[in-house]
Design an enzyme around this catalytic site. Sequence first.
Site: not given
Length: 226
Positions: A21, A96, A135, A169, A180
């Site tokens: 996203k 969400r 990431r 992160r 998640r």
Amino acid sequence: MSETMTKGAVLILLGPPGAGKGTQARMLEERFGLVQLSTGDLLRAAVAAGTEAGLAARSVMEAGGLVSDEIVLAILKDRLAEPDTVRGVILDGFPRTPGQAEALDALLAGQGLSISAAISMEVDDAAMVTRVSGRYTCASCGEGYHDSFKQPAQAGTCDKCGSGDFKRRADDNAETVGARLTAYHASTAPLIAYYEQRGVLRSVDGMGAIDTIAADLGAIVTDITG
Ligand code: ADP
Ligand code: ADP
Ligand code: ZN
């Protein structure tokens, strides 16, 4: 100059953590002059600033849960009130929950706006752990990278801004990804049917190459705004 007049367009990117996203929202921003609005980024900024909302959100985010609708909606409303959003927005990571989706509909209706498209990025859950665990982003401009799938052209130097400073992160580890993904399926995936019923649902295959997905999304944006 961006390609198309996207004033007033409201795009939603739907997909689990790691779906792409953020990567795609930044590309759409550049190509179409839209403004990326990531509630994850806004919440991380609130945590870093130590605001009341940030203090309440911090532990929930670290555990991979969902921050309360009340906090997220307050943060989103403030951001939507800023003038740059008249160029059109890409909502990345919002809504969400069904409550957030209903609140968004009401908020837009009050401004004479409506959702242009909610685009579901279809991916395999199993691949998301590798995506999220690898990431990292440029600490200076926010460009996203991946240890295996998207490395800078020159190792250690951001392609976009030349910075050598990168960050990861705290929640991007294999342990929180499970929580998640569970939160995604329990609370967010039902929004696919919600937007289908409203006739605004589109979908793309999110398992291909980044540029192929960008082309598919670009075709949708051109179709709805062109
Ligand atoms: P999201 O915002 O949906 O959580 P990101 O855009 O941050 O996802 O992407 C997660 C990670 O996967 C990033 O490291 C990114 O560089 C990488 N990535 C994004 N799209 C793809 C893709 N199509 N193929 C492989 N890796 C990707
Ligand atoms: P990802 O794209 O990897 O899922 P985000 O940056 O969108 O990550 O979100 C990071 C965390 O911030 C989420 O795990 C959740 O705790 C919180 N968060 C972000 N957006 C929302 C939202 N709309 N509602 C509730 N919590 C949110
Ligand atoms: Zn950079």
